[in-house]
Write an enzyme that holds these catalytic residues in place. Structure first.
Site, PDB file in Angstrom:
ATOM      1  CB  ILE A 115      -2.147  -6.137-105.095  1.00  0.00           C
ATOM      2  CG1 ILE A 115      -1.555  -7.160-103.907  1.00  0.00           C
ATOM      3  CG2 ILE A 115      -1.053  -5.331-105.662  1.00  0.00           C
ATOM      4  CD1 ILE A 115      -1.099  -6.301-102.905  1.00  0.00           C
ATOM      5  CB  CYS A 128      -7.035 -10.429-111.251  1.00  0.00           C
ATOM      6  SG  CYS A 128      -6.693  -9.601-109.776  1.00  0.00           S
ATOM      7  CG  ASN A 146       0.468 -13.866-114.065  1.00  0.00           C
ATOM      8  OD1 ASN A 146      -0.110 -13.036-114.218  1.00  0.00           O
ATOM      9  ND2 ASN A 146       0.005 -14.918-113.910  1.00  0.00           N
ATOM     10  N   GLY A 170      -3.814 -19.058 -99.419  1.00  0.00           N
ATOM     11  CA  GLY A 170      -3.448 -19.476 -98.163  1.00  0.00           C
ATOM     12  C   GLY A 170      -4.211 -20.863 -97.835  1.00  0.00           C
ATOM     13  N   GLY A 209       2.425 -19.822-103.299  1.00  0.00           N
ATOM     14  CA  GLY A 209       2.245 -18.390-103.220  1.00  0.00           C
ATOM     15  C   GLY A 209       2.472 -17.632-101.854  1.00  0.00           C
ATOM     16  CB  THR A 210      -0.157 -17.415 -98.969  1.00  0.00           C
ATOM     17  OG1 THR A 210      -1.208 -16.551 -99.779  1.00  0.00           O
ATOM     18  CG2 THR A 210      -0.336 -16.817 -97.830  1.00  0.00           C
ATOM     19  CG  ASN A 228      -4.327 -13.132-113.825  1.00  0.00           C
ATOM     20  OD1 ASN A 228      -5.486 -13.815-113.373  1.00  0.00           O
ATOM     21  ND2 ASN A 228      -3.951 -12.059-112.684  1.00  0.00           N
ATOM     22  N   GLY A 259      -2.457 -23.188-104.660  1.00  0.00           N
ATOM     23  CA  GLY A 259      -3.682 -23.055-103.405  1.00  0.00           C
ATOM     24  C   GLY A 259      -3.403 -23.652-101.985  1.00  0.00           C
ATOM     25  N   GLY A 260      -2.751 -22.590-101.365  1.00  0.00           N
ATOM     26  CA  GLY A 260      -2.390 -23.091 -99.932  1.00  0.00           C
ATOM     27  C   GLY A 260      -1.243 -23.991 -99.822  1.00  0.00           C
TER      28      GLY A 260
HETATM   29  C1  LIG Z   1      -0.310 -10.575-102.629  1.00  0.00           C
HETATM   30  C2  LIG Z   1      -0.759 -11.360-103.814  1.00  0.00           C
HETATM   31  C3  LIG Z   1      -0.641 -10.690-105.396  1.00  0.00           C
HETATM   32  C4  LIG Z   1      -1.103 -11.762-106.140  1.00  0.00           C
HETATM   33  N1  LIG Z   1      -0.968 -11.373-107.702  1.00  0.00           N
HETATM   34  C5  LIG Z   1      -1.248 -12.032-108.768  1.00  0.00           C
HETATM   35  C6  LIG Z   1      -0.914 -11.776-110.031  1.00  0.00           C
HETATM   36  O1  LIG Z   1      -0.318 -10.462-110.235  1.00  0.00           O
HETATM   37  N2  LIG Z   1      -1.343 -12.693-110.917  1.00  0.00           N
HETATM   38  C7  LIG Z   1      -1.853 -13.639-110.791  1.00  0.00           C
HETATM   39  O2  LIG Z   1      -2.053 -14.559-111.674  1.00  0.00           O
HETATM   40  N3  LIG Z   1      -1.954 -14.120-109.470  1.00  0.00           N
HETATM   41  C8  LIG Z   1      -1.670 -13.444-108.591  1.00  0.00           C
HETATM   42  N4  LIG Z   1      -2.192 -13.683-107.240  1.00  0.00           N
HETATM   43  C9  LIG Z   1      -2.480 -15.157-106.765  1.00  0.00           C
HETATM   44  C10 LIG Z   1      -1.447 -16.101-106.659  1.00  0.00           C
HETATM   45  O3  LIG Z   1      -0.673 -16.311-107.530  1.00  0.00           O
HETATM   46  C11 LIG Z   1      -1.901 -17.421-106.098  1.00  0.00           C
HETATM   47  O4  LIG Z   1      -2.923 -18.258-107.497  1.00  0.00           O
HETATM   48  C12 LIG Z   1      -2.887 -17.438-104.948  1.00  0.00           C
HETATM   49  O5  LIG Z   1      -2.283 -16.659-103.924  1.00  0.00           O
HETATM   50  C13 LIG Z   1      -3.249 -18.900-104.540  1.00  0.00           C
HETATM   51  O6  LIG Z   1      -2.050 -19.478-103.998  1.00  0.00           O
HETATM   52  P1  LIG Z   1      -1.445 -19.267-102.331  1.00  0.00           P
HETATM   53  O7  LIG Z   1      -2.674 -20.013-101.632  1.00  0.00           O
HETATM   54  O8  LIG Z   1      -0.385 -20.439-102.551  1.00  0.00           O
HETATM   55  O9  LIG Z   1      -1.397 -18.209-102.123  1.00  0.00           O
HETATM   56  C14 LIG Z   1      -1.688 -13.097-106.051  1.00  0.00           C
HETATM   57  C15 LIG Z   1      -1.667 -13.534-104.650  1.00  0.00           C
HETATM   58  C16 LIG Z   1      -1.203 -12.583-103.571  1.00  0.00           C
HETATM   59  C17 LIG Z   1      -1.590 -13.144-102.225  1.00  0.00           C
END
Ligand SMILES: Cc1cc2nc3c(=O)[nH]c(=O)nc-3n(C[C@H](O)[C@H](O)[C@H](O)COP(=O)(O)O)c2cc1C
Length: 305
Positions: free
Chosen positions: A73, A132, A101, A219, A267-268, A129, A245-246
């Site tokens: 993104i 990223c 954040n 995910g 998240g996902t 953050n 994470g996932g």
């Molecule tokens: C589409 C998308 C956008 C994200 N944007 C940010 C963000 O702006 N700031 C941040 O710290 N993490 C961001 N992340 C990371 C998530 O907060 C999270 O740490 C990561 O997806 C792992 O968790 P999950 O496996 O449950 O998705 C983003 C993740 C996704 C998938």
């Protein structure tokens, strides 16, 4: 869903339950208000904001993989002023704890943002953050170098009275080094993990599927890595750890709590089923009842080896 035995304190942030939405996967809350009872959430971590608005990377910015998604993104966001004037009034009304954040290209930008947010009503904390993988400057460069982690953490801590969570990058050899650096500079908590750097190729066109070429993998694919890192960090630092994470269901969240996380972020899973967080809260509550625990804290760090 305020259930007394689910309350946790994450470095001074008091949550009615340990389930938060992960930044970037839940917009600014309003996008999900038709599908989720926002006041039931432990907290909402909003999309990362920078001082000035950002357009993010060109599309395509999201690709589905066999066990998760890849995103690039590029930290698209409305900027600090609009966040305060247009997004915060709605968020304040949700009744959930709101954590913002933040991201920056320089240590000064992080400092400036922390200062600006200190005067915004209704915030429970700041998540920084530094991890990223989808931007050229700042971002992951800060999160992989313990010296930079210290510098950013100290700058943010000095600029705000709000509790500060440092969000760690998994794209390092030993994540306990950056966790220790954050703790030593005064972080109130750490959250981990952000996405892992990945890539997807279209074999027909022989082109990368993402315009940015590489992106962040999230995910189910990353859960075992995240769980391992959360366990390692929870053993190393004394400040609370937030596991990410996932996490797709209550069992996943419970595993992170057992590994030592005081709270979790989802998240996902929000993209797959917006009701996931509420299901996870109910599932943790049921688990505590089934195990005859009096409080979720009995679950935290209860791993038996
Ligand atoms: C589409 C998308 C956008 C994200 N944007 C940010 C963000 O702006 N700031 C941040 O710290 N993490 C961001 N992340 C990371 C998530 O907060 C999270 O740490 C990561 O997806 C792992 O968790 P999950 O496996 O449950 O998705 C983003 C993740 C996704 C998938």
């Amino acid at each position: 869903m305020e259930i007394n035995n689910l309350k946790v304190d994450v470095g001074g942030i008091k949550l009615q339950n340990p389930v938060l939405t992960a930044s970037g996967t839940f917009g600014y809350g309003s996008e999900f208000s038709d599908y989720v009872n926002l006041h039931r959430l432990g907290g909402i971590i909003v999309k990362g904001i920078s001082m000035e608005p950002r357009a993010g990377n060109p599309p395509p910015r999201i690709v589905e993989t066999s066990s998760g998604m890849l995103n690039a993104i590029g930290l698209e966001n409305v900027g600090a002023e609009k966040f305060k004037s247009e997004k915060m009034p709605f968020l304040r009304e949700t009744g959930a704890s709101i954590i913002v954040n933040i991201l920056g290209d320089t240590v000064d930008e992080y400092r400036e943002l922390a200062c600006f947010l200190n005067d915004v009503d209704g915030l429970s904390g700041i998540e920084v953050n530094i991890s990223c993988p989808n931007v050229k400057k700042g971002g992951v460069a800060f999160g992989t170098d313990p010296v930079m982690v210290k510098e950013v953490t100290a700058a943010v801590k000095k600029s705000t009275d709000l509790p500060v969570i440092i969000k760690l990058s998994p794209n390092v050899t030993d994540i306990t080094n950056t966790a220790k650096a954050a703790e030593e500079s005064g972080a109130d908590a750490v959250s981990l993990i952000n996405t892992l750097i990945g890539m997807a190729i279209d074999h027909r066109s022989r082109k990368p599927k993402l315009a940015n070429i590489i992106g962040g993998l999230s995910g189910p694919a990353i859960k075992p890595i995240a769980l391992r890192m959360v366990w390692q960090v929870a053993k190393t630092v004394k400040i609370p750890v937030i596991g990410i994470g996932g996490i797709m269901c209550a069992e996943d969240a419970i595993e992170f709590l057992i590994a030592g996380a005081t709270a979790v972020q989802v998240g996902t899973a929000n993209f797959v089923n917006p009701g996931t967080c509420e299901e996870i809260i109910a599932g943790i509550s049921q688990y505590i009842e089934d195990m005859n625990y009096s409080n979720v804290s009995e679950l935290i760090g209860s791993l038996e080896i």
